[in-house]
Design an enzyme around this catalytic site. Sequence first.
Site, PDB file in Angstrom:
ATOM      1  N   ALA A 142       0.805  -1.220   0.000  1.00 42.27           N
ATOM      2  CA  ALA A 142       0.000   0.000   0.000  1.00 42.27           C
ATOM      3  C   ALA A 142       0.844   1.279   0.000  1.00 42.27           C
ATOM      4  CB  ALA A 142      -0.923  -0.015   1.212  1.00 42.27           C
ATOM      5  N   GLY A 143       2.081   1.215   0.524  1.00 39.59           N
ATOM      6  CA  GLY A 143       2.939   2.409   0.599  1.00 39.59           C
ATOM      7  C   GLY A 143       3.213   3.036  -0.760  1.00 39.59           C
ATOM      8  N   PRO A 151      -4.797   5.995   1.472  1.00 36.67           N
ATOM      9  CA  PRO A 151      -4.057   5.674   2.692  1.00 36.67           C
ATOM     10  C   PRO A 151      -3.652   4.207   2.728  1.00 36.67           C
ATOM     11  CG  PRO A 151      -6.393   6.092   3.178  1.00 36.67           C
ATOM     12  CD  PRO A 151      -6.197   6.341   1.719  1.00 36.67           C
ATOM     13  N   ASP A 152      -2.545   3.904   3.420  1.00 40.51           N
ATOM     14  CA  ASP A 152      -2.189   2.487   3.587  1.00 40.51           C
ATOM     15  C   ASP A 152      -3.076   1.893   4.683  1.00 40.51           C
ATOM     16  OD1 ASP A 152      -1.099   3.297   5.978  1.00 40.51           O
ATOM     17  OD2 ASP A 152       0.977   2.831   5.480  1.00 40.51           O
ATOM     18  N   PHE A 153      -2.731   0.715   5.168  1.00 40.24           N
ATOM     19  CA  PHE A 153      -3.612   0.052   6.131  1.00 40.24           C
ATOM     20  C   PHE A 153      -3.167   0.260   7.570  1.00 40.24           C
ATOM     21  CE2 PHE A 153      -4.178  -2.052   2.122  1.00 40.24           C
ATOM     22  CZ  PHE A 153      -5.550  -2.239   2.057  1.00 40.24           C
ATOM     23  N   ARG A 154      -1.859   0.054   7.846  1.00 36.18           N
ATOM     24  CA  ARG A 154      -1.435  -0.088   9.233  1.00 36.18           C
ATOM     25  C   ARG A 154      -0.689   1.113   9.802  1.00 36.18           C
ATOM     26  NH1 ARG A 154      -1.613  -4.722   6.657  1.00 36.18           N
ATOM     27  NH2 ARG A 154      -2.881  -6.361   7.593  1.00 36.18           N
ATOM     28  N   ASN A 227      -1.721  -4.661  -3.811  1.00 36.88           N
ATOM     29  CA  ASN A 227      -2.660  -3.550  -3.915  1.00 36.88           C
ATOM     30  C   ASN A 227      -3.850  -3.886  -4.794  1.00 36.88           C
ATOM     31  OD1 ASN A 227      -0.848  -2.334  -2.304  1.00 36.88           O
ATOM     32  ND2 ASN A 227       0.041  -1.011  -3.874  1.00 36.88           N
ATOM     33  N   ILE A 228      -4.976  -3.357  -4.378  1.00 36.37           N
ATOM     34  CA  ILE A 228      -6.236  -3.664  -5.054  1.00 36.37           C
ATOM     35  C   ILE A 228      -6.734  -2.446  -5.823  1.00 36.37           C
ATOM     36  CG2 ILE A 228      -6.901  -5.469  -3.438  1.00 36.37           C
ATOM     37  CD1 ILE A 228      -8.377  -3.470  -1.763  1.00 36.37           C
ATOM     38  N   ASP A 229      -5.919  -1.379  -5.843  1.00 40.43           N
ATOM     39  CA  ASP A 229      -6.386  -0.091  -6.371  1.00 40.43           C
ATOM     40  C   ASP A 229      -6.285   0.028  -7.896  1.00 40.43           C
ATOM     41  OD1 ASP A 229      -3.627   0.374  -6.833  1.00 40.43           O
ATOM     42  OD2 ASP A 229      -3.390   1.298  -4.863  1.00 40.43           O
ATOM     43  N   HIS A 246      -3.613 -10.080  -4.136  1.00 37.92           N
ATOM     44  CA  HIS A 246      -4.848  -9.956  -3.348  1.00 37.92           C
ATOM     45  C   HIS A 246      -6.022  -9.537  -4.225  1.00 37.92           C
ATOM     46  CE1 HIS A 246      -2.308  -9.349   0.576  1.00 37.92           C
ATOM     47  NE2 HIS A 246      -2.245 -10.565   0.094  1.00 37.92           N
ATOM     48  N   CYS A 280     -26.746 -10.125  -6.632  1.00 40.30           N
ATOM     49  CA  CYS A 280     -26.750 -10.742  -7.963  1.00 40.30           C
ATOM     50  C   CYS A 280     -28.187 -10.870  -8.483  1.00 40.30           C
ATOM     51  CB  CYS A 280     -26.087 -12.112  -7.876  1.00 40.30           C
ATOM     52  SG  CYS A 280     -25.985 -12.925  -9.457  1.00 40.30           S
ATOM     53  N   CYS A 283     -28.626 -15.227  -9.770  1.00 36.85           N
ATOM     54  CA  CYS A 283     -28.762 -16.472  -9.003  1.00 36.85           C
ATOM     55  C   CYS A 283     -30.001 -16.402  -8.108  1.00 36.85           C
ATOM     56  CB  CYS A 283     -27.493 -16.810  -8.230  1.00 36.85           C
ATOM     57  SG  CYS A 283     -27.129 -15.753  -6.850  1.00 36.85           S
ATOM     58  N   ASN A 347      11.146   1.541   2.097  1.00 40.44           N
ATOM     59  CA  ASN A 347       9.988   1.718   2.978  1.00 40.44           C
ATOM     60  C   ASN A 347      10.307   2.840   3.956  1.00 40.44           C
ATOM     61  OD1 ASN A 347       7.433   0.257   3.231  1.00 40.44           O
ATOM     62  ND2 ASN A 347       7.990  -0.058   5.356  1.00 40.44           N
TER      63      ASN A 347
HETATM   64  P1  OAD Z   1       0.451  -1.781   5.348  1.00 38.52           P
HETATM   65  O1  OAD Z   1      -0.383  -0.607   5.672  1.00 38.52           O
HETATM   66  O2  OAD Z   1       0.393  -2.932   6.280  1.00 38.52           O
HETATM   67  O3  OAD Z   1       1.977  -1.349   5.219  1.00 38.52           O
HETATM   68  C1  OAD Z   1       2.372  -0.254   4.451  1.00 38.52           C
HETATM   69  C2  OAD Z   1       3.840   0.010   4.726  1.00 38.52           C
HETATM   70  O4  OAD Z   1       4.267   1.042   3.856  1.00 38.52           O
HETATM   71  C3  OAD Z   1       4.134   0.477   6.135  1.00 38.52           C
HETATM   72  O5  OAD Z   1       5.322  -0.136   6.602  1.00 38.52           O
HETATM   73  C4  OAD Z   1       4.318   1.986   5.991  1.00 38.52           C
HETATM   74  O6  OAD Z   1       5.201   2.521   6.953  1.00 38.52           O
HETATM   75  C5  OAD Z   1       4.909   2.071   4.615  1.00 38.52           C
HETATM   76  N1  OAD Z   1       4.625   3.316   3.911  1.00 38.52           N
HETATM   77  C6  OAD Z   1       3.515   4.088   3.944  1.00 38.52           C
HETATM   78  N2  OAD Z   1       3.613   5.112   3.087  1.00 38.52           N
HETATM   79  C7  OAD Z   1       4.827   5.020   2.494  1.00 38.52           C
HETATM   80  C8  OAD Z   1       5.513   5.762   1.505  1.00 38.52           C
HETATM   81  N3  OAD Z   1       4.981   6.837   0.914  1.00 38.52           N
HETATM   82  N4  OAD Z   1       6.749   5.372   1.154  1.00 38.52           N
HETATM   83  C9  OAD Z   1       7.329   4.272   1.742  1.00 38.52           C
HETATM   84  N5  OAD Z   1       6.707   3.530   2.669  1.00 38.52           N
HETATM   85  C10 OAD Z   1       5.479   3.875   3.032  1.00 38.52           C
HETATM   86  O7  OAD Z   1       0.068  -2.226   3.856  1.00 38.52           O
HETATM   87  P2  OAD Z   1       0.402  -3.601   3.136  1.00 38.52           P
HETATM   88  O8  OAD Z   1       1.684  -4.157   3.605  1.00 38.52           O
HETATM   89  O9  OAD Z   1       0.227  -3.376   1.688  1.00 38.52           O
HETATM   90  O10 OAD Z   1      -5.189  -6.848   2.365  1.00 38.52           O
HETATM   91  O11 OAD Z   1      -0.796  -4.505   3.672  1.00 38.52           O
HETATM   92  C11 OAD Z   1      -0.935  -5.825   3.249  1.00 38.52           C
HETATM   93  C12 OAD Z   1      -2.384  -6.245   3.179  1.00 38.52           C
HETATM   94  O12 OAD Z   1      -3.026  -5.968   4.417  1.00 38.52           O
HETATM   95  C13 OAD Z   1      -3.195  -5.468   2.158  1.00 38.52           C
HETATM   96  O13 OAD Z   1      -3.097  -6.003   0.867  1.00 38.52           O
HETATM   97  C14 OAD Z   1      -4.594  -5.575   2.690  1.00 38.52           C
HETATM   98  C15 OAD Z   1      -4.355  -5.480   4.174  1.00 38.52           C
HETATM   99  O14 OAD Z   1      -5.226  -6.162   4.984  1.00 38.52           O
HETATM  100  C16 OAD Z   1      -6.266  -6.860   1.544  1.00 38.52           C
HETATM  101  O15 OAD Z   1      -6.717  -5.886   1.025  1.00 38.52           O
HETATM  102  C17 OAD Z   1      -6.875  -8.200   1.327  1.00 38.52           C
END
Ligand code: OAD
Length: 419
Positions: A142-143, A151-154, A227-229, A246, A280, A283, A347
């Site tokens: 997501a970063g 926005p990212d997730f965590r 990413n799903i975007d 995903h 749907c 069905c 990251n």
């Molecule tokens: P996370 O939100 O878990 O992690 C994003 C990471 O990117 C974090 O370590 C942030 O610090 C870092 N980050 C944010 N912005 C940044 C930037 N501009 N440059 C560099 N780093 C940055 O997202 P994912 O790891 O993608 O599942 O999450 C994995 C999965 O968890 C997703 O695919 C989603 C979620 O549940 C589904 O949608 C099914």
Amino acid sequence: MGSAGTETNETVCQTTEKIQLDAHKMLESVRATISHCEDVLAQPNVESGRRASHDLDEKWAEFQRLFDKMNHQLIDSLGRNMRSEGFQVNTRTSMQSIDEEDEDGLSEEERKAVLDYDFSIEKIAHLIKSKKVTKIVVMAGAGISVSAGIPDFRSAGGLYANLHKYNLPDLPSPEHLFSIDYFKENPMPFTLRSKDMMPGTFAPTPTHHFIKLLAQKNLLHRLYTQNIDTLELLAGIPEHKTVFAHGSFADVHCINPSCRERMQLEKWRFFIEKEEPPRCEHCPEQALVKPDIVFFGENLPARFAQLRKKDLGSADLLIILGTSLAVSPFNTLTELVSPTTPRVLINNESVGANVGLVHDQEPGLVNYRDVFLRGTCDEQVTSLCEWLGWSEELKDLIEAQNSAPHNGWTRMVEAQARP
Ligand code: OAD
């Protein structure tokens, strides 16, 4: 070679044969464990992933112990039997490798050869420029889309910490937003959230263009994205070079396994805008319809399982971009590359210790191939492009996008309609 030599040869061959047989049995058992773990890991569930990884660690440790024991048996046997002048076996190499190898199975010389303990961006650029690297696998999270406005997730500013905006008092935990069981029970939270994630309303970032540039230069072995975007598609990264691990918002289907009827994106959007979970029309159950995103509790696309071992096994550079590496099985891709493949993490925080990334940069025994470039993805890839002499090309791709009409949604709709 005299008769004593022949006898000695035979004894050693028998011992070797027995050891090979034992090793074969052991490998079979390791394979069975790996295959069991793969089944468990195919669930995007952190807890089962952890358990499987623990099982695998234990089996691996047992395998190493047995393997060491057999190696010593073989060397003892060779030592005891080497009386004849005619018998030429170079045990020195084996002995040396046992003394000098560490758990990666690499000698000090081999470890040094990977990066020469130079963990800089210049070193990575040099490997690419000098064509020592030609097969790059990129893992993205997501970063890479944060600068597009998603926005990212965590992170603190991420989706999970800010769900209160959506007024979802019933949601038991943020992760339930993407849980298939919860969605079947209560599709409203995901419906409300989808309104803000409409595909095609965001534009790709410089990092997406950097990945496209790798593809244009024939260096992108494969992109694995969580990413799903759909920004990868809008950036023009070739689909055959991408694994949407995903899934994505690019297509929408009925969740009833015996129906799976597609819904047109336009129609799906119509319901989402009304804040009404789409159902749907084909069905009898009028089951829910959802984008082809992998929810927790669902299997990853078959393409992920089909390609990952071959892709990662043959990669000569792994670049990990903007992910917390918190979700299995995606995060285990880092472990599938060869021990001599450098792994670069870009990251804004250090992550990946859970899947074996090591970020100490002291020349020494522990880290020899993991590079951590702290910062935003856009900053770091821009800087890498400068070292590579690709700045103009990256700029051209970004400018071409900025000057084109912003027609992401139309492109998504057209892409879905294509056979
Ligand atoms: P996370 O939100 O878990 O992690 C994003 C990471 O990117 C974090 O370590 C942030 O610090 C870092 N980050 C944010 N912005 C940044 C930037 N501009 N440059 C560099 N780093 C940055 O997202 P994912 O790891 O993608 O599942 O999450 C994995 C999965 O968890 C997703 O695919 C989603 C979620 O549940 C589904 O949608 C099914």
